[in-house]
Structures are given as structure tokens and as C-alpha cells.
Design a protein around this motif. Structure first.
Motif, PDB file in Angstrom:
ATOM      1  N   LEU A  15      -6.719 -12.346 -21.745  1.00  0.00           N
ATOM      2  CA  LEU A  15      -6.238 -11.081 -22.302  1.00  0.00           C
ATOM      3  C   LEU A  15      -4.716 -11.120 -22.458  1.00  0.00           C
ATOM      4  O   LEU A  15      -3.983 -11.450 -21.521  1.00  0.00           O
ATOM      5  N   LYS A  71      -1.241  -9.041 -24.432  1.00  0.00           N
ATOM      6  CA  LYS A  71      -0.708  -7.903 -25.173  1.00  0.00           C
ATOM      7  C   LYS A  71       0.779  -8.099 -25.386  1.00  0.00           C
ATOM      8  O   LYS A  71       1.535  -8.294 -24.425  1.00  0.00           O
ATOM      9  N   THR A 108      -0.963  -1.480 -18.608  1.00  0.00           N
ATOM     10  CA  THR A 108      -1.385  -1.979 -19.914  1.00  0.00           C
ATOM     11  C   THR A 108      -2.760  -2.634 -19.819  1.00  0.00           C
ATOM     12  O   THR A 108      -3.620  -2.444 -20.682  1.00  0.00           O
ATOM     13  N   THR A 109      -2.985  -3.384 -18.758  1.00  0.00           N
ATOM     14  CA  THR A 109      -4.283  -4.027 -18.569  1.00  0.00           C
ATOM     15  C   THR A 109      -5.391  -2.995 -18.424  1.00  0.00           C
ATOM     16  O   THR A 109      -6.463  -3.117 -19.040  1.00  0.00           O
ATOM     17  N   ARG A 132      -5.447   0.027 -19.542  1.00  0.00           N
ATOM     18  CA  ARG A 132      -5.651   0.695 -20.817  1.00  0.00           C
ATOM     19  C   ARG A 132      -6.416  -0.193 -21.797  1.00  0.00           C
ATOM     20  O   ARG A 132      -7.214   0.302 -22.591  1.00  0.00           O
ATOM     21  N   MET A 133      -6.202  -1.497 -21.741  1.00  0.00           N
ATOM     22  CA  MET A 133      -6.963  -2.386 -22.618  1.00  0.00           C
ATOM     23  C   MET A 133      -8.425  -2.461 -22.180  1.00  0.00           C
ATOM     24  O   MET A 133      -9.321  -2.573 -23.023  1.00  0.00           O
ATOM     25  N   GLY A 161     -10.081   0.353 -23.749  1.00  0.00           N
ATOM     26  CA  GLY A 161      -9.989   0.424 -25.196  1.00  0.00           C
ATOM     27  C   GLY A 161      -8.918   1.354 -25.704  1.00  0.00           C
ATOM     28  O   GLY A 161      -8.880   1.679 -26.901  1.00  0.00           O
ATOM     29  N   ASN A 175      -5.616   0.672 -25.538  1.00  0.00           N
ATOM     30  CA  ASN A 175      -4.680  -0.234 -26.190  1.00  0.00           C
ATOM     31  C   ASN A 175      -5.469  -1.425 -26.711  1.00  0.00           C
ATOM     32  O   ASN A 175      -6.334  -1.953 -26.009  1.00  0.00           O
ATOM     33  N   ALA A 176      -5.172  -1.854 -27.918  1.00  0.00           N
ATOM     34  CA  ALA A 176      -5.848  -3.018 -28.485  1.00  0.00           C
ATOM     35  C   ALA A 176      -5.130  -4.289 -28.044  1.00  0.00           C
ATOM     36  O   ALA A 176      -3.902  -4.375 -28.135  1.00  0.00           O
ATOM     37  N   PRO A 177      -5.845  -5.277 -27.545  1.00  0.00           N
ATOM     38  CA  PRO A 177      -5.187  -6.515 -27.135  1.00  0.00           C
ATOM     39  C   PRO A 177      -4.677  -7.307 -28.332  1.00  0.00           C
ATOM     40  O   PRO A 177      -5.245  -7.237 -29.426  1.00  0.00           O
ATOM     41  N   THR A 178      -3.629  -8.056 -28.106  1.00  0.00           N
ATOM     42  CA  THR A 178      -3.137  -8.981 -29.123  1.00  0.00           C
ATOM     43  C   THR A 178      -4.033 -10.212 -29.182  1.00  0.00           C
ATOM     44  O   THR A 178      -4.217 -10.818 -30.235  1.00  0.00           O
TER      45      THR A 178
END
Length: 303
Positions: free
Chosen positions: A7, A9, A42-43, A45-46, A49, A51-54
């Protein structure tokens, strides 16, 4: 189960999360630790869903959380106890969530009772203390009776009785076979609550293992010994390869030798001992040592 695989971001040139891979398993409490700016929020939130992961993937019980209708039946989460409408009552807030997830209305009263807020059901949230908001957030997470639960700093604002209650709740939920993922900066509470740890720093994985194994990787055990002749004993132990620190009042802190060997050397040289104990590294000491080069003391959010 939560499965995180490579993962990543990025925010422009800043990499907040970099190739994280770990698994959060059911039936235990998994603590999520890291210095400020490590990428914990951030993790989380990913995973949800938000935040969308890079790059990379994250699934909850085999599927991305965004693909699950009526999400509160699958994952309950408390990320920010202040993120509620202050003009609503506690019961109204939970009823809105229940209705959107097709959860029976009677469940609202059940979770309010479980978190100790039945008396405040018709009070507006704007008048709640931080501790009451935390309890309400936990009630919302429990609303759909989900198999997976995620909490970000759920103990903030709770009094000692509330902390003890929350600790017991988390342990009970894990004991029921649920996946419990807990982010907290309170090391003492993590020591009492977590079975496993995921530790990150500057967005990268430092450890994913049992709490006991992580603590054991920290500072070496220290033997503390009290003697009426500390200077003589210090010389003897140093000659045997130990590192010795004088702490005053006849007390020595010894690393590099086990307690049994310290006792044997004192006996061989006829140096009397008044006390001999071994102190293992605490979780906080291990955390500080193993993340020392990963700390990032930035102001702002924990991206």
C-alpha cells in the motif's frame, strides 16, 4: 481480516505511505503504532476507502471496503470523535447511521446502553464532553455488529474508569473472534490491551509481530543491583564485559550480563548484595529505540 499489500500513498512529492504490507487477523487486538507523521491516519483512511491509494491494495475480509453495501455491517470505525453534528441528539445521530445501513432501530438503544450513554440518548451532542463523544463514536462503530472494528485514539478524553471499560470492551470483542485494529499513542494501554503490533515510521513498515516479540527487540534487559561496595562490584562487572552505570545509593544498572552471572561474580569476590533484579524493556522503551531514526516531528495532521 484486514490485508494490506504494498500500500502506497503520495501527495505530490511527499510519500505518506510507502509499500506497506501487513495482515490484521481476527481473534486478537492488533495495535497500530508509529511516531507523529508516520502515516497511520492515512493508512486507516485507505482501509476504509476514504483515501484512494497511489499503489497497492487493501481488502477487508477479501474485498475492498468500498465494494460493500451497508458498510457498518462489515466494518465499524471510530476515526474522529469530533466528526459529528453537534445539533443532533445521540439517539438521532445513531438512528441516521442505522437507517442508512438497514440496521433495526432497536439496535440504537442497545449500543447506547453498552457504552453507558442511555441517560444521554436525547441530549444534543454539542454539549457532550470529549469522553462522551468517544463513547458515542464507539457506539456508532458497534451499531452494525460488524466482524471488523477499527479505532483511532479511542481512549482520548476517557477518565480512568472509562479507560478500564474500553480496555475490557476491546478484549471482549477480540475474544468473540472479531478483528480489532487499534491506533493509540498511549503505550501503557497498548501493553495492557494489544496482542499483536503493526509499527510504522515515515510510511514504512518497521515491525508486524506480537507485542512480546517487539518489546524483546528493544533495549537489552537491565540488571539492577544494590550493594554497600558499588565501586568494587562495578570494577568486577566491567572486567567481565558488562556495561555498568552508577545510579547512586549503592545502586548499579548493569547490561551485558544476566542476573545469575552478576550474582556469581559478586559471590566469587565476596561482595555483599542487598538487592538483585532484572528489568526488561517496556513497550515504550522498545518503541522509542526502534523508531528513533523514523520520527518526523511535523506539525499538522498525521499523514
Amino acid at each position: 481480516m484486514i490485508e494490506v499489500n504494498e500500500l502506497t500513498k503520495r501527495y505530490g512529492r511527499i510519500t505518506a505511505v510507502n509499500g506497506l504490507t501487513f495482515t490484521v487477523r481476527p481473534g486478537r487486538v492488533t495495535g497500530f503504532l508509529g511516531p507523529n507523521g508516520a502515516g497511520k491516519s492515512t493508512t486507516l483512511r485507505m482501509i476504509l476507502g476514504l483515501n484512494a491509494p497511489t499503489g497497492g491494495t487493501v481488502t477487508v475480509n477479501g474485498r475492498p471496503f468500498r465494494d460493500r453495501p451497508r458498510g457498518l455491517r462489515h466494518v465499524g470505525a471510530l476515526l474522529d470523535a469530533g466528526d459529528v453534528h453537534g445539533g443532533r441528539t445521540a439517539a438521532a445521530h445513531l438512528w441516521v447511521l442505522a437507517r442508512g445501513n438497514r440496521i433495526p432501530r432497536g439496535r440504537v438503544a442497545e449500543v447506547l446502553a453498552e457504552v453507558g450513554l442511555s441517560h444521554a440518548a436525547r441530549r444534543r451532542i454539542g454539549g457532550f464532553s470529549l469522553g462522551m463523544r468517544q463513547r458515542l463514536g464507539i457506539a456508532a462503530a458497534l451499531l452494525g455488529d460488524p466482524p471488523v472494528l477499527m479505532f483511532d485514539e479511542p481512549l482520548n478524553g476517557l477518565d480512568p474508569e472509562g479507560v478500564q471499560w474500553a480496555r475490557g470492551l476491546l478484549r471482549r470483542l477480540a475474544g468473540e473472534g472479531r478483528t480489532v485494529f487499534l491506533s493509540s499513542h498511549l503505550m501503557s494501554e497498548m501493553e495492557h490491551t494489544a496482542d499483536e503490533l503493526v509499527v510504522i515510521g515515515r510510511g514504512e513498515l518497521i515491525a508486524a509481530e506480537s507485542l512480546r516479540d517487539f518489546a524483546a527487540r528493544g533495549a537489552r534487559p537491565t540488571v539492577t543491583v544494590r550493594t554497600p561496595d558499588p565501586a568494587a562490584l562495578a570494577d568486577i562487572l566491567t572486567a567481565a564485559g558488562a556495561e555498568v552505570r552508577r545510579d547512586g545509593d549503592g545502586l548499579l544498572a548493569v547490561t551485558g550480563l544476566p542476573a545469575a552471572r552478576v550474582g556469581e561474580l559478586a559471590l566469587d569476590h565476596r561482595v555483599p548484595l542487598h538487592d538483585l533484579t532484572t528489568r526488561t524493556a517496556s513497550l515504550e522503551e522498545a518503541f522509542m529505540e526502534l523508531t528513533a531514526d523514523r520520527a518526523d516531528f511535523r506539525s499538522g495532521d498525521d499523514r
